[in-house]
Design a protein around this motif. Structure first.
Motif, PDB file in Angstrom:
ATOM      1  N   MET A 164       0.843  -1.175   0.000  1.00  0.00           N
ATOM      2  CA  MET A 164       0.000   0.000   0.000  1.00  0.00           C
ATOM      3  C   MET A 164       0.888   1.238   0.000  1.00  0.00           C
ATOM      4  SD  MET A 164      -2.625   1.087   3.020  1.00  0.00           S
ATOM      5  CE  MET A 164      -3.968   2.109   2.648  1.00  0.00           C
ATOM      6  N   THR A 165       0.645   2.116  -0.934  1.00  0.00           N
ATOM      7  CA  THR A 165       1.381   3.376  -1.003  1.00  0.00           C
ATOM      8  C   THR A 165       0.537   4.466  -0.359  1.00  0.00           C
ATOM      9  OG1 THR A 165       2.446   2.717  -3.054  1.00  0.00           O
ATOM     10  CG2 THR A 165       2.454   5.054  -2.537  1.00  0.00           C
ATOM     11  N   VAL A 166       1.131   5.197   0.556  1.00  0.00           N
ATOM     12  CA  VAL A 166       0.422   6.266   1.258  1.00  0.00           C
ATOM     13  C   VAL A 166       1.050   7.595   0.870  1.00  0.00           C
ATOM     14  CG1 VAL A 166      -0.169   7.212   3.519  1.00  0.00           C
ATOM     15  CG2 VAL A 166      -0.150   4.738   3.181  1.00  0.00           C
ATOM     16  N   ALA A 167       0.225   8.528   0.423  1.00  0.00           N
ATOM     17  CA  ALA A 167       0.703   9.851   0.012  1.00  0.00           C
ATOM     18  C   ALA A 167       1.031  10.711   1.227  1.00  0.00           C
ATOM     19  CB  ALA A 167      -0.363  10.539  -0.829  1.00  0.00           C
ATOM     20  N   ASN A 168       1.888  11.683   1.016  1.00  0.00           N
ATOM     21  CA  ASN A 168       2.185  12.654   2.061  1.00  0.00           C
ATOM     22  C   ASN A 168       1.033  13.635   2.193  1.00  0.00           C
ATOM     23  OD1 ASN A 168       4.674  11.567   2.626  1.00  0.00           O
ATOM     24  ND2 ASN A 168       5.830  13.104   1.513  1.00  0.00           N
ATOM     25  N   TRP A 169       0.887  14.193   3.383  1.00  0.00           N
ATOM     26  CA  TRP A 169      -0.102  15.219   3.668  1.00  0.00           C
ATOM     27  C   TRP A 169       0.109  16.401   2.723  1.00  0.00           C
ATOM     28  CZ3 TRP A 169       0.445  20.300   4.976  1.00  0.00           C
ATOM     29  CH2 TRP A 169      -0.660  20.949   5.510  1.00  0.00           C
ATOM     30  N   LEU A 170      -0.991  17.037   2.284  1.00  0.00           N
ATOM     31  CA  LEU A 170      -0.936  18.209   1.416  1.00  0.00           C
ATOM     32  C   LEU A 170      -1.685  19.375   2.056  1.00  0.00           C
ATOM     33  CD1 LEU A 170      -1.784  16.535  -2.002  1.00  0.00           C
ATOM     34  CD2 LEU A 170       0.460  17.377  -1.262  1.00  0.00           C
ATOM     35  N   PRO A 171      -1.185  20.617   1.891  1.00  0.00           N
ATOM     36  CA  PRO A 171      -1.898  21.778   2.432  1.00  0.00           C
ATOM     37  C   PRO A 171      -3.123  22.107   1.583  1.00  0.00           C
ATOM     38  CG  PRO A 171       0.055  22.489   1.241  1.00  0.00           C
ATOM     39  CD  PRO A 171       0.086  20.984   1.269  1.00  0.00           C
ATOM     40  N   ASN A 172      -4.132  22.678   2.226  1.00  0.00           N
ATOM     41  CA  ASN A 172      -5.348  23.149   1.546  1.00  0.00           C
ATOM     42  C   ASN A 172      -5.950  22.091   0.628  1.00  0.00           C
ATOM     43  OD1 ASN A 172      -5.065  25.842   2.674  1.00  0.00           O
ATOM     44  ND2 ASN A 172      -3.356  26.065   1.250  1.00  0.00           N
ATOM     45  N   HIS A 173      -6.010  20.878   1.124  1.00  0.00           N
ATOM     46  CA  HIS A 173      -6.498  19.736   0.340  1.00  0.00           C
ATOM     47  C   HIS A 173      -7.745  19.161   1.010  1.00  0.00           C
ATOM     48  CE1 HIS A 173      -5.946  16.438  -2.521  1.00  0.00           C
ATOM     49  NE2 HIS A 173      -6.302  15.623  -1.533  1.00  0.00           N
ATOM     50  N   VAL A 174      -8.725  18.788   0.208  1.00  0.00           N
ATOM     51  CA  VAL A 174      -9.939  18.183   0.758  1.00  0.00           C
ATOM     52  C   VAL A 174      -9.694  16.691   0.965  1.00  0.00           C
ATOM     53  CG1 VAL A 174     -12.383  17.695   0.373  1.00  0.00           C
ATOM     54  CG2 VAL A 174     -11.427  19.891  -0.346  1.00  0.00           C
ATOM     55  N   TYR A 175      -9.883  16.242   2.197  1.00  0.00           N
ATOM     56  CA  TYR A 175      -9.727  14.832   2.549  1.00  0.00           C
ATOM     57  C   TYR A 175     -11.066  14.287   3.024  1.00  0.00           C
ATOM     58  CZ  TYR A 175      -4.656  15.351   2.477  1.00  0.00           C
ATOM     59  OH  TYR A 175      -3.348  15.571   2.096  1.00  0.00           O
ATOM     60  N   ALA A 176     -11.419  13.111   2.550  1.00  0.00           N
ATOM     61  CA  ALA A 176     -12.617  12.427   3.028  1.00  0.00           C
ATOM     62  C   ALA A 176     -12.278  11.666   4.299  1.00  0.00           C
ATOM     63  CB  ALA A 176     -13.112  11.446   1.966  1.00  0.00           C
ATOM     64  N   ALA A 177     -13.281  11.418   5.126  1.00  0.00           N
ATOM     65  CA  ALA A 177     -13.070  10.561   6.293  1.00  0.00           C
ATOM     66  C   ALA A 177     -12.565   9.211   5.792  1.00  0.00           C
ATOM     67  CB  ALA A 177     -14.365  10.391   7.066  1.00  0.00           C
ATOM     68  N   GLY A 178     -11.542   8.685   6.452  1.00  0.00           N
ATOM     69  CA  GLY A 178     -10.947   7.416   6.055  1.00  0.00           C
ATOM     70  C   GLY A 178      -9.692   7.557   5.213  1.00  0.00           C
ATOM     71  N   ALA A 179      -9.376   8.793   4.778  1.00  0.00           N
ATOM     72  CA  ALA A 179      -8.143   9.025   4.019  1.00  0.00           C
ATOM     73  C   ALA A 179      -6.942   8.790   4.927  1.00  0.00           C
ATOM     74  CB  ALA A 179      -8.113  10.450   3.475  1.00  0.00           C
ATOM     75  N   ILE A 180      -5.869   8.241   4.363  1.00  0.00           N
ATOM     76  CA  ILE A 180      -4.656   7.963   5.133  1.00  0.00           C
ATOM     77  C   ILE A 180      -3.506   8.754   4.530  1.00  0.00           C
ATOM     78  CG2 ILE A 180      -3.041   6.163   5.882  1.00  0.00           C
ATOM     79  CD1 ILE A 180      -5.393   4.173   5.539  1.00  0.00           C
ATOM     80  N   VAL A 181      -2.725   9.420   5.375  1.00  0.00           N
ATOM     81  CA  VAL A 181      -1.578  10.206   4.907  1.00  0.00           C
ATOM     82  C   VAL A 181      -0.369   9.947   5.799  1.00  0.00           C
ATOM     83  CG1 VAL A 181      -3.004  12.083   3.968  1.00  0.00           C
ATOM     84  CG2 VAL A 181      -2.131  12.255   6.300  1.00  0.00           C
ATOM     85  N   ASN A 182       0.781  10.336   5.282  1.00  0.00           N
ATOM     86  CA  ASN A 182       2.026  10.366   6.060  1.00  0.00           C
ATOM     87  C   ASN A 182       2.414  11.821   6.253  1.00  0.00           C
ATOM     88  OD1 ASN A 182       2.531   7.577   6.263  1.00  0.00           O
ATOM     89  ND2 ASN A 182       3.401   7.538   4.219  1.00  0.00           N
ATOM     90  N   PRO A 183       3.069  12.159   7.360  1.00  0.00           N
ATOM     91  CA  PRO A 183       3.621  13.506   7.510  1.00  0.00           C
ATOM     92  C   PRO A 183       4.666  13.747   6.415  1.00  0.00           C
ATOM     93  CG  PRO A 183       3.657  12.339   9.607  1.00  0.00           C
ATOM     94  CD  PRO A 183       3.314  11.339   8.550  1.00  0.00           C
ATOM     95  N   THR A 184       4.916  14.993   6.064  1.00  0.00           N
ATOM     96  CA  THR A 184       5.917  15.284   5.034  1.00  0.00           C
ATOM     97  C   THR A 184       7.320  14.940   5.522  1.00  0.00           C
ATOM     98  OG1 THR A 184       6.059  17.600   5.704  1.00  0.00           O
ATOM     99  CG2 THR A 184       4.524  17.061   3.928  1.00  0.00           C
ATOM    100  N   ILE A 185       7.526  14.978   6.838  1.00  0.00           N
ATOM    101  CA  ILE A 185       8.779  14.516   7.432  1.00  0.00           C
ATOM    102  C   ILE A 185       8.410  13.281   8.252  1.00  0.00           C
ATOM    103  CG2 ILE A 185      10.655  15.034   9.035  1.00  0.00           C
ATOM    104  CD1 ILE A 185      10.303  17.995   8.258  1.00  0.00           C
ATOM    105  N   ALA A 186       8.904  12.132   7.827  1.00  0.00           N
ATOM    106  CA  ALA A 186       8.523  10.863   8.454  1.00  0.00           C
ATOM    107  C   ALA A 186       8.770  10.884   9.966  1.00  0.00           C
ATOM    108  CB  ALA A 186       9.299   9.721   7.816  1.00  0.00           C
ATOM    109  N   ASN A 187       7.784  10.382  10.708  1.00  0.00           N
ATOM    110  CA  ASN A 187       7.938  10.262  12.158  1.00  0.00           C
ATOM    111  C   ASN A 187       7.575   8.856  12.648  1.00  0.00           C
ATOM    112  OD1 ASN A 187       5.143  10.143  12.137  1.00  0.00           O
ATOM    113  ND2 ASN A 187       4.835  11.960  13.398  1.00  0.00           N
ATOM    114  N   GLY A 188       7.472   7.906  11.708  1.00  0.00           N
ATOM    115  CA  GLY A 188       7.168   6.535  12.069  1.00  0.00           C
ATOM    116  C   GLY A 188       5.690   6.224  12.157  1.00  0.00           C
TER     117      GLY A 188
END
Length: 65
Positions: free
Chosen positions: A1-25
């Motif tokens: 599963m590939t998870v995209a990084n968080w984006l500013p000013n982006h519409v996310y639906a409930a259930g969307a999964i993101v990673n921080p732009t700087i990985a924190n585990g």
């Protein structure tokens, strides 16, 4: 599963999964959908969930492969 990084000013639906732009585990799941803020939230990796922008709320999420 590939998870995209968080984006500013982006519409996310409930259930969307993101990673921080700087990985924190951690990955995060949107438990309340909405539009993200213009700057990245401070990801905690713990409860309570992190508020972000307009009505968007992220909770830590583990991806098991």
């Amino acid at each position: 599963m590939t998870v995209a990084n968080w984006l500013p000013n982006h519409v996310y639906a409930a259930g969307a999964i993101v990673n921080p732009t700087i990985a924190n585990g951690h990955s995060f799941i949107s438990i309340v959908g909405g539009t993200s803020a213009g700057s990245e939230p401070s990801w905690s990796g713990r409860w309570p969930a992190v508020a972000d922008g307009v009505a968007n709320t992220w909770a830590p999420y583990s991806i098991l492969t």
